[in-house]
Enzyme design. Structure first.
Site, mmCIF file in Angstrom:
data_model
loop_
_atom_site.group_PDB
_atom_site.id
_atom_site.type_symbol
_atom_site.label_atom_id
_atom_site.label_comp_id
_atom_site.label_asym_id
_atom_site.label_seq_id
_atom_site.Cartn_x
_atom_site.Cartn_y
_atom_site.Cartn_z
ATOM 1 C CG ASP A 20 2.519 1.448 7.658
ATOM 2 O OD1 ASP A 20 2.789 0.327 8.110
ATOM 3 O OD2 ASP A 20 1.895 1.629 6.597
ATOM 4 C CG ASP A 22 4.345 -3.042 2.980
ATOM 5 O OD1 ASP A 22 4.834 -3.227 1.857
ATOM 6 O OD2 ASP A 22 4.725 -3.661 4.004
#
Length: 229
Positions: A20, A22
């Site tokens: 991922d 953020d």
């Protein structure tokens, strides 16, 4: 004689890792929430963490600025508030580095011959800009963002597309996530899932995942990979 890297590659099913962005590689989420809290405090209001957590790792129609106006019970110039907030937010991020252990994981993945992907609900411009500033962009064999799918996390599309881009089966990949929406997306897509929550996602209710750590410093990647037979 085989070296340890060859042994890892031959004995274990994991051939790729998908990050991922953020909150996982770069902790934008904690800064964003703290700055929003400051803004709400200035107006004698509060943005509950449990409400904001619903927005993390996905896209909804919720606007913290509209919510602030509702809580303040008076008309606010939302455009000015949002513009000032974004400028302040970006200034904060310019001073930040990747989360601890991220670069070690990327370096180890390269040394082990693992494919490296990224799946983010943010757009490509946002992700690529920060990866380049952090000096991490060139590690990734594939980057999939909101620009590539109709639905973002918790929908599994981003992880399905990332695994396909790496030319791997989902069960040959480990997804690294920090949010409940992201973990659910990876799980639904059929990936192995390891979570590294940050300050604002730590209290989230996660689906069933393989492992949970406070940071990537808690377990070297080679040791983590060795747990998957």
């Amino acid at each position: 004689m085989l070296n340890s890297n060859s042994i890892l590659k031959e004995e274990h099913m994991i051939k790729g890792i998908i990050f991922d962005f953020d909150g996982l590689i770069f902790d934008t989420e904690t800064h964003q929430y703290h700055l929003l809290q400051e803004l709400f405090t200035e107006h004698s209001c509060e943005l509950p963490l449990e409400l904001w957590q619903k927005e993390i790792g996905t896209h909804t129609d919720f606007s913290p600025f509209v919510y602030l106006e509702e809580q303040a019970k008076r008309k606010l110039d939302l455009k000015i508030l949002e513009t000032a907030f974004q400028e302040n937010f970006l200034r904060k991020l310019e001073l930040e580095k990747e989360r601890p252990g991220v670069k070690d994981y990327l370096d180890t993945a390269k040394s082990l011959g693992l494919k490296i992907g990224l799946a983010s609900s943010s757009n490509y411009d946002w992700v690529s800009k920060h990866l380049k500033r952090l000096g991490l962009f060139d590690y990734f064999d594939c980057i999939k963002t909101s620009d590539d799918v109709e639905k973002v996390k918790p929908d599994p599309a981003l992880y399905i597309e990332a695994a396909r881009c790496l030319e791997l089966q989902p069960n040959e990949c480990i997804a690294f996530e920090d949010s409940a929406h992201g973990a659910q997306a990876a799980k639904t897509a059929g990936l192995n899932v390891v979570i590294f929550p940050n300050e604002v996602t730590n209290a989230m209710q996660f689906c069933d995942v393989d492992y949970r750590f406070d940071s990537m410093m808690a377990m070297p990647l080679a040791d983590l990979i060795s747990k998957y037979k």
